[in-house]
Design an enzyme around this catalytic site. Structure first.
Site, mmCIF file in Angstrom:
data_model
loop_
_atom_site.group_PDB
_atom_site.id
_atom_site.type_symbol
_atom_site.label_atom_id
_atom_site.label_comp_id
_atom_site.label_asym_id
_atom_site.label_seq_id
_atom_site.Cartn_x
_atom_site.Cartn_y
_atom_site.Cartn_z
ATOM 1 C CG ASP A 237 -49.292 9.040 -89.681
ATOM 2 O OD1 ASP A 237 -50.526 8.946 -89.518
ATOM 3 O OD2 ASP A 237 -48.782 9.445 -90.744
ATOM 4 C CG HIS B 176 -50.789 4.250 -92.895
ATOM 5 N ND1 HIS B 176 -50.352 4.254 -94.194
ATOM 6 C CD2 HIS B 176 -50.951 5.559 -92.548
ATOM 7 C CE1 HIS B 176 -50.235 5.505 -94.618
ATOM 8 N NE2 HIS B 176 -50.605 6.313 -93.635
ATOM 9 C CB ILE C 209 -50.614 2.005 -98.347
ATOM 10 C CG1 ILE C 209 -51.196 3.278 -97.719
ATOM 11 C CG2 ILE C 209 -51.485 1.499 -99.488
ATOM 12 C CD1 ILE C 209 -51.288 4.464 -98.670
ATOM 13 N N GLY D 48 -45.887 7.020 -96.072
ATOM 14 C CA GLY D 48 -44.874 7.603 -96.950
ATOM 15 C C GLY D 48 -43.593 7.910 -96.205
#
Length: 285
Positions: A189, A194, A209, A212
């Site tokens: 990903d 990120h 961040i 998830g």
């Protein structure tokens, strides 16, 4: 852009043939935080080739179709997407290396109304490429914040799993590394949100961040460690709702309630006392 319900429901996904190695299996485990303690042999089994085992949450990165919803033909404003929910059911754990096929389909598109967004529900089945055996079924809900009011159906919307009202039976704290997102992204990903500070700030975050699904993996290992005695075969299903992001370097506290073979759970960031995963439901054996 406007969502075309019929077109999205019939979105023509191509099969994803995914070959992975033991290196990939170990890299995923490192990405979700295992191996920080060099003397922890329970975690070493997932990050070292000797007697290597597969984490139950590893299938979330297998057969991934990429950010398909970014295609202009979907009618979705992909810049305002939020990963809302994730489910995983394991029929048989994948091997530590091999080849699988991911087949994705849209299972529902729900119009929450003008200014309220839309939900896109999808399913991905992971099969062994050689035998055709079904290994795992993944479900995902994507919240399209800017796309409500397109005239689609308003339901049914799956109800979230209710957590018990008593105090948790178990609590597990797992720190995350400041480099966690940079490691996890190597499992497939590559969203710059990120990794790139400018992109994170543009999206309204202080800094990049954590994925998830990395938080999902951290909670999955907490379940494996606390209620499954570190036996990967015992964790057979997980479903959870994403409620807030984690910043790399924060501590993820997973709270668990055990009722027979059903484990309810949620996760919060200790430093900010913010719930980041909620309404979690796991099945163990």
């Amino acid at each position: 852009m406007t969502i075309n319900y019929d077109k999205l429901m019939a979105w023509p996904f191509e099969d994803v043939r995914h070959t992975y190695t033991t290196r990939d299996t170990m890299l995923y485990a490192l990405g979700v935080g295992l191996g920080a303690d060099p003397m922890n042999e329970d975690e070493l089994r997932f990050v070292f080739e000797k007697n290597l085992q597969v984490l139950p949450t590893y299938p979330v990165v297998l057969g991934y179709p990429g950010l398909w919803i970014k295609d202009p033909g979907t009618g979705v404003d992909w810049t305002k997407l939020v990963h809302g929910e994730q489910g995983l059911r394991i029929h048989r754990l994948p091997q530590t290396s091999g080849e699988v096929i991911g087949r994705t389909r849209v299972t529902g598109v729900i119009d929450k109304g003008e200014g309220k967004g839309a939900l896109v529900l999808s399913e991905r089945k992971i099969t062994d490429a050689a035998s055709g055996e079904l290994l795992c079924t993944l479900t995902s809900t994507t919240f399209c914040r800017a796309d409500g009011g397109f005239g689609g159906p308003s339901g049914p919307v799956p109800l979230p799993h209710a957590l018990p009202e008593r105090a948790p039976d178990h609590v597990c704290d797992r720190p995350t590394d400041a480099r966690a997102a940079l490691i996890y992204r190597l499992s497939g990903d590559y969203n710059p949100l990120h990794a790139e500070p400018a992109m994170a700030k543009k999206a309204g975050f202080l800094r990049p961040i954590l994925h998830g699904l990395c938080t999902f993996g951290s909670a999955g290992y907490a379940l494996l460690n606390v209620v499954c005695e570190n036996d990967p075969a015992r964790l057979i299903a997980m479903n959870v709702r994403f409620t807030s992001p984690v910043y790399p370097g924060e501590t993820i506290r997973t709270e668990m309630w055990v009722d027979g073979n059903i484990v309810s759970f949620r996760a919060r960031v200790v430093e900010r006392d913010v719930v980041v995963l909620n309404n979690g439901r796991a099945e163990i054996q």
